[in-house]
Write an enzyme that holds these catalytic residues in place. Structure first.
Site, PDB file in Angstrom:
ATOM      1  N   GLU A  37     -47.026 -21.946 -59.512  1.00  0.00           N
ATOM      2  CA  GLU A  37     -47.534 -21.198 -58.369  1.00  0.00           C
ATOM      3  C   GLU A  37     -48.259 -19.977 -58.945  1.00  0.00           C
ATOM      4  OE1 GLU A  37     -44.729 -19.108 -55.885  1.00  0.00           O
ATOM      5  OE2 GLU A  37     -46.212 -18.872 -54.280  1.00  0.00           O
ATOM      6  N   ARG A 263     -33.733 -25.283 -66.912  1.00  0.00           N
ATOM      7  CA  ARG A 263     -34.701 -24.272 -67.312  1.00  0.00           C
ATOM      8  C   ARG A 263     -34.192 -23.521 -68.534  1.00  0.00           C
ATOM      9  NH1 ARG A 263     -35.193 -21.619 -62.273  1.00  0.00           N
ATOM     10  NH2 ARG A 263     -37.119 -20.826 -63.163  1.00  0.00           N
ATOM     11  N   LYS A 273     -39.432 -14.145 -62.392  1.00  0.00           N
ATOM     12  CA  LYS A 273     -40.680 -13.460 -62.055  1.00  0.00           C
ATOM     13  C   LYS A 273     -40.391 -12.154 -61.331  1.00  0.00           C
ATOM     14  CE  LYS A 273     -43.834 -17.398 -61.625  1.00  0.00           C
ATOM     15  NZ  LYS A 273     -44.603 -18.219 -60.675  1.00  0.00           N
TER      16      LYS A 273
END
Length: 563
Positions: A37, A263, A273
């Site tokens: 994204e 992850r 983020k």
RNA sequence: UGGGGGAUCGUCCAACGGCAGGACAGCAGACUCUGGAUCUGCCUAUCUAGGUUCGAAUCCUAGUCCCCCAGCCA
């Protein structure tokens, strides 16, 4: 490749792909995608996903698309898409002409939504966001049906068309999938498919005021592109039934399947983020590409080579276990790569003046130095030697402790590629601080060898004072002092910020060959570490970033001694 | 106390019913014109309890612990 060479075992993703290919699934085709994204900069965690998706495609003769998952115009910006493209390219991967955007599919997505409405599988809900939350139930209680759930198809169609037409304000209505409000999987309790957002989209401008949700857009985007293996992280595992539901209830051109892996987490680092954005916005670092950031742009500026990052991603493997990889492994990969490729050079970070009393005044010799002992093909260069030199301050101790091999009063050491020198005097200022060393050299040891075979315990790097270049050098250390930042402070990761993560040295002295260095060039400063030229360097005003130190047993001994 | 996952050296990854292996880290040594690099050696692990089996990290049962999910974020 020799027969004895062992090929590393396949991770579970590669195993699945190998099996599928073997079984002839997908007409023998393999297609993956990296779907960021564009709402922030890529970090080392993304590198794991990029290396997996592009890597697996390359290894098995498939293709990997770059697709921006840009379905939320309130958070996404072109700045991010450009940085992401640059980072993927820098890492060494190529999507060729296959650059896609979920926003390219907005019309198809809309038509598929119409299809769901017509088949009675989606409805327009007038409930507010808060009401929807209340109706959703909890983890242990089932939800209840919205009063709008059984609207006739025609009314749903009418409302949805008018949603698109912009007749309603943000939040007034949503389109929902009609699945099961009592599902134990909360994602299946009539998930929202479309919301109204009168927002400017970075690519579609104001053409749309309704935007699809990830769970709806992602599987269809995958299908549009003929993705065979849709690889994502573990937290999407619960969404897989919805991924499947969407594809199974729509006449999509392809049927992809989703697989999840764990992850990456790195010790002494934050990766979300949100946290990275906070570090940037609140000024704890100087930007997304601050060399202390775990972003790819930060690592690039720090001097981490893409090869090292790829090698790291290979070494950490791919699994389904929660993990925290030791930062030391990343640093190992960086050193491993740079050791092979970085030209050696001499630079004195904290200069201490040395005068060679028996060296003729005004004389300058050009001595031969090897550019890289790991790769003699990189040749040699000349370094000037003169009566006045600088050595590293930490390489001299007036009262040397037991294991200290370097220079001390009366002691002889080698100056790399030059001569043996002996310290015969110490000059101090009024505060008692050592400001200069008086030494003698042995002319017979030119080149660094004593013809009489005598040995020295240390070899020091040095520069000729008058011939050296001044430079600024930025020393970086880990951004956090704790392996799991915030763990001991109720999640307040900023409480563990390392106050010494950046130290700027202004009066460093470089050997003259460095005059030609340009931003991005990297070197090993002998005995000090790997350094690269920062983008802020100007001609005549060099700025270097320390990428990583060398392994340093002496420093480690001192650290251990302090404790 | 719903659902979905996961537990193997300090860390990460292997072992797919048949000798628990590799890498990083750590420790010790060799070598060295970088206390770098290189090379050697050492250290340390199958969550627990039962069961199946000649044989279990792997299969079964029961527990324990950890992670994720209640955005009109992705």
């Amino acid at each position: 490749m020799s027969a004895t060479e062992t090929t590393p075992p396949l991770d579970f993703i590669r195993q699945i792909i190998a099996d599928d290919l073997q079984a002839g699934k997908n007409e023998g085709r393999l297609m993956t995608r990296f779907p960021p994204e564009p709402n922030g900069y890529l970090h080392i965690g993304h590198a794991k996903s990029i290396c997996l998706n592009f890597g697996v495609a390359a290894e098995f003769g498939g293709l990997c698309n770059l697709r921006f998952d840009d379905t939320n115009p309130t958070k996404e910006e072109v700045e991010y898409v450009e940085s992401i493209k640059a980072d993927v390219r820098w890492l060494g991967f190529d999507w060729e002409e296959r650059l896609y955007f979920a926003s390219d599919y907005f019309e198809e997505l809309y038509q598929y939504a119409i299809h769901l409405i017509k088949t009675g599988k989606a409805y327009v809900d007038d409930l507010s966001a808060e009401e929807i939350r209340e109706y959703r139930g909890t983890l242990i209680e089932p939800g209840k049906d919205s009063p709008y759930r059984d609207r006739p198809v025609a009314e749903n169609l009418d409302l949805f068309v008018r949603m698109r037409a912009g007749e309603f304000p943000d939040g007034a209505r949503v389109l929902r999938a009609k699945i099961d409000m009592a599902s134990p999987n909360i994602n299946m309790r009539d998930p929202v498919l479309y919301r109204i957002l009168h927002a400017e989209h970075h690519r579609t401008g104001d053409r749309w005021c309704i935007y699809p949700m990830y769970d709806y857009a992602h599987p269809i985007s995958d299908a549009q592109e003929g993705i065979t293996h849709s690889i994502c992280t573990l937290e999407f595992e619960d969404h897989r039934p919805l991924y499947d539901w969407t594809l199974d209830n729509l006449p999509v051109p392809y049927r992809p399947y989703q697989y999840e892996f764990a992850r990456l987490n790195l010790s002494y680092t934050v990766m979300s983020k949100r946290k990275l954005l906070q570090l940037v916005n609140e000024g704890f670092v100087q930007g997304w590409d601050d060399p202390r950031m775990p972003t790819l742009s930060g690592m690039r500026r720090r001097g981490y080579p893409p090869e090292a990052i790829r090698s790291f991603c290979e070494k950490i493997g791919v699994g389904r276990r929660e993990n925290i990889v030791d930062l030391a492994l990343l640093e190992y990969c960086v050193r491993e790569d740079l050791n092979r490729r970085a030209p050696r050079v001499m630079a004195v970070l904290r200069p201490l003046k040395v005068v060679i009393e028996n060296y003729p005044e005004g004389q300058v010799e050009e001595l031969d130095a090897v550019n890289n002992p790991e790769d003699l093909g990189m040749g040699t260069r000349k370094v000037p030697f003169a009566r006045e030199l600088y050595i590293e301050r930490e390489d001299f101790l007036e009262e040397p402790p037991k294991k200290f091999f370097r220079l001390a009063p009366g002691r002889e050491v080698r100056l790399r590629y030059a001569y043996f020198i002996k310290c015969v005097g110490v000059v101090k200022d009024e505060n008692g601080e050592v400001v200069e060393l008086r030494c003698t050299y042995d002319p017979a040891t030119k080149g660094g060898y004593a013809p009489d075979g005598r040995q020295v315990k240390a070899t020091l790097h040095w520069v000729a004072a008058a011939q050296s270049l001044a430079a600024e050098v930025r020393l970086y250390e880990r951004l956090f002092t704790k392996p799991a930042p915030g763990e001991e402070h109720g999640g307040d990761f900023k409480a563990d910020l390392n106050p010494h993560s950046l130290e700027v040295l202004q009066n460093c002295r470089l050997e003259p060959s460095l005059a030609a260095a340009r931003p991005g060039d990297f070197f090993q400063f002998e005995r000090m570490g790997y350094f690269c030229v920062d983008k802020e360097a100007a001609v005549g005003a060099p700025v270097f970033n320390r990428t990583v130190t060398l392994r340093d047993p002496w420093a480690k001994m001192q650290q251990a001694g302090k404790k």
